[in-house]
Design a protein around this motif. Structure first.
Motif, mmCIF file in Angstrom:
data_model
loop_
_atom_site.group_PDB
_atom_site.id
_atom_site.type_symbol
_atom_site.label_atom_id
_atom_site.label_comp_id
_atom_site.label_asym_id
_atom_site.label_seq_id
_atom_site.Cartn_x
_atom_site.Cartn_y
_atom_site.Cartn_z
ATOM 1 N N GLN A 2 -36.353 60.136 66.742
ATOM 2 C CA GLN A 2 -36.403 60.192 65.289
ATOM 3 C C GLN A 2 -37.258 59.036 64.756
ATOM 4 N N PRO A 3 -38.054 59.279 63.679
ATOM 5 C CA PRO A 3 -38.872 58.200 63.111
ATOM 6 C C PRO A 3 -38.073 56.963 62.738
ATOM 7 N N ALA A 7 -38.772 53.148 63.979
ATOM 8 C CA ALA A 7 -38.943 52.017 63.072
ATOM 9 C C ALA A 7 -38.041 50.852 63.464
ATOM 10 N N ARG A 8 -36.789 51.151 63.787
ATOM 11 C CA ARG A 8 -35.859 50.082 64.178
ATOM 12 C C ARG A 8 -36.308 49.387 65.447
ATOM 13 N N LYS A 9 -36.763 50.184 66.434
ATOM 14 C CA LYS A 9 -37.177 49.587 67.700
ATOM 15 C C LYS A 9 -38.487 48.806 67.553
ATOM 16 N N LEU A 10 -39.394 49.263 66.691
ATOM 17 C CA LEU A 10 -40.624 48.510 66.438
ATOM 18 C C LEU A 10 -40.292 47.154 65.815
ATOM 19 N N ALA A 11 -39.366 47.143 64.864
ATOM 20 C CA ALA A 11 -38.954 45.882 64.250
ATOM 21 C C ALA A 11 -38.299 44.969 65.286
ATOM 22 N N LYS A 12 -37.543 45.544 66.195
ATOM 23 C CA LYS A 12 -36.917 44.751 67.258
ATOM 24 C C LYS A 12 -37.979 44.115 68.151
ATOM 25 N N GLU A 13 -39.037 44.882 68.473
ATOM 26 C CA GLU A 13 -40.112 44.333 69.294
ATOM 27 C C GLU A 13 -40.833 43.202 68.554
#
Length: 229
Positions: A2-3, A7-13
């Motif tokens: 899911q988008p 988004a959450r995982k990109l912010a975590k990275e």
């Protein structure tokens, strides 16, 4: 896939790859998202719009955290046929802008590709009123330059495509071993009756508790194990 999860995982990275300067905190500005072929097909028609939307989300996340960016963040999708449906990898890089117009951008060293796997949850056990809450740690398996982040409470390791951590090694059984998380957040590995067994730090085991930094060998493949709290 899911988008909102992307988004959450990109912010975590972004949070995980901070670089502290004298008075500033720099974060990566280039993100590559690797998807399975089937997931990539599902983005047809709005892939570019989603890339721009995710880039805007990262920009706002950086502003909220007072991070510094060398350029506006960019997000690009790529296909990795080694990934399964619903599984995705993220690689973050800090890319310097060109010194003058026409010069190529200067790219920092590529970091690990974080692979996020949707792990099957076991049915909840019957809890007594006095039972303490579980500690939700995550297992991190690093194989070469790939990292699998496994939420638990159980995750299989093997050659089969339905394993949570797929190893392309003919010496690995289809369902070779299983990682198991205890209610206290500790992790163990158990041999699932494999042909070539499991070794932890060079010692053959049937089942044993794992600690961060342990080296685990299944078949002819050795991976490092870590616990993320």
């Amino acid at each position: 896939m899911q988008p909102v999860e992307l988004a959450r995982k990109l912010a975590k990275e972004m949070d995980s790859h901070k670089t502290a300067g004298v008075a500033r905190v720099y974060v990566p500005n280039e993100y590559t998202v690797y998807l399975s072929g089937k997931d990539r097909v599902r983005l047809e028609g709005y892939e570019r719009s989603l890339e721009q939307e995710l880039a805007g989300y990262l920009l706002e996340h950086a502003r909220r955290r007072s991070y510094d960016l060398l350029t506006r963040p960019t997000v690009a999708f790529e296909t990795d046929e080694r990934l399964r449906l619903g599984e995705f990898g993220i690689q973050a890089r800090l890319v310097k802008p060109p010194a003058h117009e026409g010069a190529p951008p200067s790219q920092g060293e590529e970091g690990h590709t974080m692979v996020y796997s949707a792990v099957r949850e076991a049915p909840p056990a019957q809890q007594s009123p006095a039972r303490r809450p579980e500690v939700a740690t995550r297992a991190v398996v690093t194989v070469d330059e790939r990292r699998y982040v496994l939420d638990g409470p159980r995750a299989t390791i093997g050659r089969s495509k339905d394993a949570d951590c797929v190893l392309r090694d003919p010496n690995v059984s289809r369902h070779h071993a299983e990682l198991r998380r205890s209610p206290q957040g500790e992790w163990t590995i158990a041999d699932l009756g494999s042909t070539n067994g499991v070794k932890v730090n060079g010692r053959r085991v049937g089942s044993t508790r794992l600690n961060s930094g342990d080296e685990v060998t299944v078949g002819a493949t050795t991976f490092s194990f870590d616990i993320e709290r």
